[in-house]
Design a protein around this motif. Structure first.
Motif, mmCIF file in Angstrom:
data_model
loop_
_atom_site.group_PDB
_atom_site.id
_atom_site.type_symbol
_atom_site.label_atom_id
_atom_site.label_comp_id
_atom_site.label_asym_id
_atom_site.label_seq_id
_atom_site.Cartn_x
_atom_site.Cartn_y
_atom_site.Cartn_z
ATOM 1 N N SER A 119 0.823 -1.213 0.000
ATOM 2 C CA SER A 119 0.000 0.000 0.000
ATOM 3 C C SER A 119 0.858 1.264 0.000
ATOM 4 C CB SER A 119 -0.901 0.013 1.230
ATOM 5 O OG SER A 119 -0.131 0.198 2.410
ATOM 6 N N GLY A 120 2.125 1.123 0.393
ATOM 7 C CA GLY A 120 2.993 2.285 0.544
ATOM 8 C C GLY A 120 3.000 2.832 1.960
ATOM 9 N N GLU A 121 2.090 2.365 2.796
ATOM 10 C CA GLU A 121 2.049 2.747 4.206
ATOM 11 C C GLU A 121 2.667 1.605 5.007
ATOM 12 O OE1 GLU A 121 -1.138 3.623 7.792
ATOM 13 O OE2 GLU A 121 -1.802 3.878 5.706
ATOM 14 N N TYR A 122 3.864 1.828 5.545
ATOM 15 C CA TYR A 122 4.630 0.719 6.099
ATOM 16 C C TYR A 122 3.909 0.014 7.243
ATOM 17 C CZ TYR A 122 8.333 -2.241 7.759
ATOM 18 O OH TYR A 122 9.052 -3.350 8.135
ATOM 19 N N SER A 123 3.291 0.755 8.141
ATOM 20 C CA SER A 123 2.645 0.127 9.286
ATOM 21 C C SER A 123 1.545 -0.840 8.840
ATOM 22 C CB SER A 123 2.065 1.175 10.234
ATOM 23 O OG SER A 123 1.102 1.976 9.569
ATOM 24 N N LEU A 124 0.813 -0.458 7.801
ATOM 25 C CA LEU A 124 -0.233 -1.326 7.271
ATOM 26 C C LEU A 124 0.374 -2.537 6.573
ATOM 27 C CD1 LEU A 124 -3.194 -1.937 6.626
ATOM 28 C CD2 LEU A 124 -2.997 -0.422 4.629
ATOM 29 N N ASP A 125 1.391 -2.302 5.770
ATOM 30 C CA ASP A 125 2.031 -3.407 5.054
ATOM 31 C C ASP A 125 2.680 -4.392 6.024
ATOM 32 O OD1 ASP A 125 1.281 -2.279 2.644
ATOM 33 O OD2 ASP A 125 3.178 -1.198 2.383
ATOM 34 N N GLN A 126 3.280 -3.856 7.097
ATOM 35 C CA GLN A 126 3.917 -4.723 8.080
ATOM 36 C C GLN A 126 2.879 -5.584 8.800
ATOM 37 O OE1 GLN A 126 4.021 -4.785 11.691
ATOM 38 N NE2 GLN A 126 5.570 -6.407 11.670
#
Length: 259
Positions: A119-126
């Motif tokens: 998604s480009g949003e690291y916290s979400l991707d993590q």
């Protein structure tokens, strides 16, 4: 030449479907996970680079089963006969049943290089990466036989240490590493979990057992649901309270507690 170009070019030259093939190759070289004759399940296997490496390692007597929501194209070389691909979702019971039918028994190794759609949003991707890793871990517990091995990718971040602790409860040994083939900018790490534990006890358990025999080294032997537990200083016929301090796939060790 950059690292990315190097592995990309190697893959093209050597006929691997992705540069990621070298990640599994390096992880296996590090901990000797895949042996000749093994049955290996690859979760999220498309486009098939890891399948190729696994098929090379298991040899002509081994089997590699690749599972993905995407279709995996057939292989043109002689490893094709070792590889079976299934299209499906491993979170669904019917897909897991198909995998178990294809394996024909316990699986020796489960590997997963699954990653979320970024998604480009690291916290979400993590968080999504952690979710996929947990799904792979839970699947491995269903498929692996005693002493089986597991490799899974995860993005570094919150709750990874907790996840590692959970995996350590079910395997003899867990190593966290990043292969050279991973890009320098990547936050991915891999868990290599060795020796699936199927024992009915865990380290730290305290329980009352009956000593039914004495081993060659003089240790008492108790049976817990058919699992042998060696207890130093215990005699045949005794009933003692013990604390488990080491667990192997087929036997364990416990210390007698003073009553």
């Amino acid at each position: 030449m950059t690292r990315k170009d190097d592995y990309y070019n190697r893959a093209k030259q050597q006929g691997y479907r992705s540069r990621a093939a070298y990640k599994l190759k390096q992880l296996d070289e590090l901990e000797n996970v895949i042996d000749e004759g093994d049955t290996v399940v690859d979760l999220g296997a498309a486009p098939g680079g890891w399948l190729q490496i696994a098929a090379e390692k298991v040899g002509s007597n081994g089997t590699v089963i690749g599972v993905d929501l995407q279709r995996i194209k057939d292989f043109d070389d002689d490893i094709d006969e070792r590889i079976e691909t299934l299209r499906g979702d491993m979170t669904q019971e019917r897909t897991r049943e198909r995998v178990m039918d294809a394996a024909g028994g316990d699986v020796d190794v489960v590997v997963s290089d699954m990653a979320p759609n970024m998604s480009g949003e690291y916290s979400l991707d993590q968080a999504r990466s952690l979710h996929l890793a947990r799904q792979a871990y839970e699947t491995s517990l269903e498929l692996l036989g005693p002493d089986g091995d597991f490799i899974v990718k995860i993005f570094e971040g919150p709750d990874v240490d907790e996840f590692k602790s959970d995996v350590e409860d079910d395997f003899q040994y867990v190593r966290v590493t990043s292969p050279k083939a991973s890009r320098k900018s990547s936050s991915e790490v891999y868990f290599i979990a060795k020796g699936r534990l199927t024992a009915p006890v865990r380290i730290g358990d305290e329980l009352e057992v009956e000593i039914i025999d004495v081993g060659g080294e003089g240790d008492g032997i108790a049976s817990v649901e058919g699992y042998r537990l060696f207890v130093p200083g215990a005699e045949e016929g005794e009933t003692v309270t013990v604390r488990v301090d080491d667990v192997k796939p087929n036997f364990g060790f416990a210390q007698r507690l003073e009553s």
